[in-house]
Write a protein that holds these residues in place. Sequence first.
Motif, short mmCIF file in Angstrom:
data_model
loop_
_atom_site.label_atom_id
_atom_site.label_comp_id
_atom_site.label_asym_id
_atom_site.label_seq_id
_atom_site.Cartn_x
_atom_site.Cartn_y
_atom_site.Cartn_z
N ARG A 1 0.76 -1.12 -0.08
CA ARG A 1 -0.22 -0.07 -0.11
C ARG A 1 1.01 1.25 0.11
N VAL A 2 1.69 1.34 0.70
CA VAL A 2 2.81 2.54 0.83
C VAL A 2 3.54 2.78 -0.32
N PHE A 3 3.42 1.74 -1.41
CA PHE A 3 4.21 2.12 -2.58
C PHE A 3 3.03 2.28 -3.71
N GLY A 4 1.87 2.46 -3.02
CA GLY A 4 0.93 2.78 -4.38
C GLY A 4 0.28 1.51 -4.83
N GLY A 5 0.46 0.24 -4.09
CA GLY A 5 -0.27 -0.89 -4.49
C GLY A 5 -1.60 -1.22 -3.53
N ASP A 6 -2.23 -2.36 -3.71
CA ASP A 6 -3.33 -2.53 -2.90
C ASP A 6 -3.45 -3.61 -1.97
N VAL A 7 -2.06 -4.17 -1.80
CA VAL A 7 -1.85 -5.54 -1.03
C VAL A 7 -1.54 -5.01 0.34
N LEU A 8 -2.15 -5.48 1.67
CA LEU A 8 -1.71 -4.87 3.02
C LEU A 8 -0.55 -5.85 3.46
N THR A 9 0.54 -5.15 3.52
CA THR A 9 1.63 -6.20 3.83
C THR A 9 2.31 -5.64 5.55
N ALA A 10 3.22 -6.51 5.74
CA ALA A 10 3.78 -6.35 7.22
C ALA A 10 4.30 -4.99 7.21
N THR A 11 4.92 -4.58 6.04
CA THR A 11 5.63 -3.33 5.87
C THR A 11 4.79 -2.13 6.24
N ASP A 12 3.47 -2.33 5.27
CA ASP A 12 2.42 -1.19 5.67
C ASP A 12 2.17 -1.16 7.09
N ILE A 13 1.96 -2.20 7.79
CA ILE A 13 1.58 -2.19 9.20
C ILE A 13 2.67 -1.40 10.06
N ALA A 14 3.96 -1.75 9.82
CA ALA A 14 4.90 -1.26 10.46
C ALA A 14 5.11 0.42 10.12
N VAL A 15 4.86 0.66 8.92
CA VAL A 15 4.72 2.38 8.52
C VAL A 15 3.51 2.71 9.35
N ALA A 16 2.47 2.11 9.32
CA ALA A 16 1.24 2.74 9.89
C ALA A 16 1.43 2.85 11.42
N ALA B 1 -2.96 -2.89 15.41
CA ALA B 1 -2.61 -3.39 16.68
C ALA B 1 -2.49 -4.76 16.65
N ARG B 2 -3.59 -5.34 16.05
CA ARG B 2 -3.76 -6.95 16.34
C ARG B 2 -2.49 -7.66 15.23
N ALA B 3 -2.28 -7.03 13.95
CA ALA B 3 -1.24 -7.27 13.09
C ALA B 3 0.21 -7.31 13.87
N LEU B 4 0.33 -6.28 14.47
CA LEU B 4 1.47 -5.90 15.29
C LEU B 4 1.83 -7.28 16.28
N GLU B 5 0.74 -7.61 17.07
CA GLU B 5 0.82 -8.62 17.90
C GLU B 5 1.11 -9.84 17.49
N VAL B 6 0.45 -10.10 16.34
CA VAL B 6 0.74 -11.30 15.62
C VAL B 6 2.27 -11.61 15.17
N ILE B 7 2.75 -10.52 14.69
CA ILE B 7 4.10 -10.10 14.18
C ILE B 7 4.96 -10.64 15.70
N GLU B 8 4.93 -9.90 16.57
CA GLU B 8 5.71 -9.87 17.71
C GLU B 8 5.52 -11.35 18.19
N ALA C 1 3.37 7.19 3.70
CA ALA C 1 2.72 7.00 4.90
C ALA C 1 1.41 7.30 5.07
N SER C 2 0.97 8.48 3.98
CA SER C 2 -0.66 9.06 4.06
C SER C 2 -1.38 7.96 3.41
N ARG C 3 -0.99 6.85 2.56
CA ARG C 3 -1.62 5.83 2.21
C ARG C 3 -2.03 4.68 3.16
N VAL C 4 -1.54 4.87 4.22
CA VAL C 4 -2.05 3.82 5.33
C VAL C 4 -2.68 4.59 6.59
N ALA C 5 -2.74 5.97 6.25
CA ALA C 5 -3.12 6.71 7.49
C ALA C 5 -4.56 6.15 8.01
#
Lengths: 517, 374
Positions: free
Chosen positions: A344-359, A380-387, A368-372
């Motif tokens: 998403r942060v690169f203009g695509g439409d797939v939500l990735t772990a990188t988008d979560i980190a940026v958000a 929060a939930r995705a961060l929890e899963v990653i961690e 960053a505005s693309r995930v605002a």
Amino acid sequence: MYRIGVDVGGTNTDAVVMDGRVIRAVVKVPTSADVTGGLMEALRQVLERAAISPAQVGLVVIGTTHFTNAVIERRHLSPTAIVRLCLPAGQCLPPMVDWPEDLRGVVGDHVFFASGGVQFDGSPIAPFDADDIRRIGTEIRARGLRAIAISGIFSPVRDQFEQEAAAILQQEVPHASITLSSSIGQLGLLERESATILNSALHELAQRTVASLQDGVGRCGIRCPMFLSQNDGTLMDAATAQRFPVLTFASGPTNSMRGAAFLSGATDAIVLDIGGTTTDVGLLSKGFPRQATTTVDIGGVRTNFRMPDIFSIGLGGGSIVSDCGPSSEVGPRSVGFRLTELARVFGGDVLTATDIAVAAGKAQIGDASRVASLDRKIVARALEVIEQRLADAVDRSRLSPDPIPVIAVGGGSILMPEQLCGLAVTRPPHFAAANAIGAAIAQVSGEIDRIFSLEKLSREQALAEAEGAARERAVAAGATADSIMVTEREDVPLAYLKGNATRVRVKVVGEMDLRGH
Amino acid sequence: MRDLTVADIEALAIGAAILGTGGGGSPYIAKLRCQQALRRGERIRLISLEELDDDALVMTLGGIGAPTVSIEKLAEGREGLRAMRAQEEFAGRRISALMSSEIGGGNALEPMITAAAADVPVVDADGCGRAFPEMQMTTTSIYGHRSTPAALTDEHGNVVLFQHAVSEVWYERLARSCVVTMGGSATGAEAPMSGAHAKRAAVPATVTQAINIGRLVLQANREHRSAIPQICAQEGGKHLMNAKIVDLKRHLLGGFAVGEIQLEGIDEHAGSRASVRFQNEFLTFERGGSVELCVPDLIVILDVDSGQAISTDLLRYGQRVAIVALPCHELLRSPEALAVVGPGAFGIEGVEYRPMPARPTPVISLSLQQGETP
């Protein structure tokens, strides 16, 4: 004098200039099809960036996955004759019996059995038969084979007959390149023999490749010796690398872990190399990766190389986040190298772990505005899963409840929290060049794996004898004697045998003696 | 009777390693030899104990010696056949079927190599239902059968016949020194027994049991889940704990690898500690100051992720393991059996064998499995 470390990977060639323990410059260029072009480009750029002249370089170390890839892709392998010294034992299973069909087809079916194996105590199973070896040599020459692998039963205990057979075969087949199993590996005939055969089959490619690497280094005006890094993170000279290409098989992950350790200053640590799709996790002990005890598959072939004990989980910067209500999932599916197009942060439409980190404000990548507008609960939930997944991986590698540093390297290390399972997490600078740095800091090793009878020797005497022999090997390989220290020492009593036989393995490492070259 | 397939052998090797309870040697080489025999067109025919005639002549046969030697000095190939022929010559009769003396480890498969070459069937049974370190520790011997006359052979063609030993322990002793002279590994065939004795004293259906355990592991691996719950359900086993090895002591005692591992619980067992003692095989599982399980019940250590057995020589500091207990067969629980294979026989003082609940009556249908592709 400066050291240069180079990592020739499948995609990129990284180079680093080091002044003692200080990193002077780091560059990354695309790997070229001919290998040499990319290497020279990397060397030129890194010399320029470090602002040093080629004459100031005292050591060049290259890590490469070239030979591993050749086996995996079944390319550039020579047909090879296999001479097993075993008779009358050893006939029940032929060499390569557990290989994939296609690889066996490439190497060819050129198998010979002869006497010359020994028992566990070194006594011959049957008398060595020089005439028979000569006859086999004639046949090998007639078949036009130039690569020969010799494997003898218990040759790690006594290699005399492998040596004698090699001398005879060299006379009979003058231009043959010969690999002895006693110079390759440990006990376990099939596994050691398979590694020996792969080594012989890679020999011609190694001759060519190492020569062209050397040529590339020379054409950049660098006159110092060039070394390659081997499986255990130590050095071998170019001539050794040409003779033993299999010893580079695991150098990639080893260099990455050792480089990470260097960058963080830790000698004992858990290292996570977080890439786009997977995370490799391993444990460093005394600056070296812990070794796996089980057999290692290379291109479908079982070998008993000592390889780093590394496991992978399907989580990386490109991992796809699927939001299924309260149970959101991260990975194992990933957008992989298309991250900069699909996230998403690169203009695509797939939500990735990188988008979560940026958000979550953990990283500034892309827009960053693309995930605002992302739902905070999902983030929060995705961060929890990653961690949680990273924490599980770290916990799996821990040997004790004692605190141990956690080092995160690789492009996906933005996913790492500051703390994991109560352990401090370090993300050292230059983490992308960990591989090249691991190559640059490589040391010299010597290893012994032998069965001793404790009838006349004490256990301590056997260990001391093995250590002495390992030290001699390290010095022969270029180590300064006073820098050598023992990194692994292990004795395993052999069950069922009276006479107190025990298998002793000792490994030492030391600093390369740069004056000697 | 049923013909074993290459896939059956694959599963058998995994199951046999698990029933080896840490010992028995790796089945890898024997597995390759069996699969090679099948690909050559030889047959490995499995018959149940019930299919045996009472006056059939059944012989146990297997490798004897150090596993470390057998992974290096591969056999010539006909050692087992020579041992079998020597026994037939001495008995003046043909052997009707071969049997494994211990289903745990490589010797689950050794008789199959010779059976395929000689074209005789293999009995779906064995003398332990697991692995034990010494030759007298078999149900067939505990219930009255003598190993001698026994034949030992090597790769050269030497055949040594032990016509008579005054006890099983003496035979064990004599055979061991002969094995060392033969280079640390040899093939041994014990005295043939009658079909009637095998029916009375052998542990039944253990080849099928090992194949079924192996299939569960393969299936679980394909589905990326743990095989342990299903193994426990099928075998009446108990998942004792998941743990990390936090200490490992190992030393030599009379030619055996003897030692102890300390375990620290992980996952849902975090916080608990336990220890396992071994002599080639795992002997006791101790938790909270008391021995919770001991020989002859099976203490199995599996890799947490792959579900594959970890043998005592591959134990390593820091390994993450699952400890599983499986009930041994009733034949190992009688007073005369416990005198030979109970904790006291391994020098473990003050521990009374308390049997875990017996294995559920196995729902084994040989015909059902035929043609299945595990």
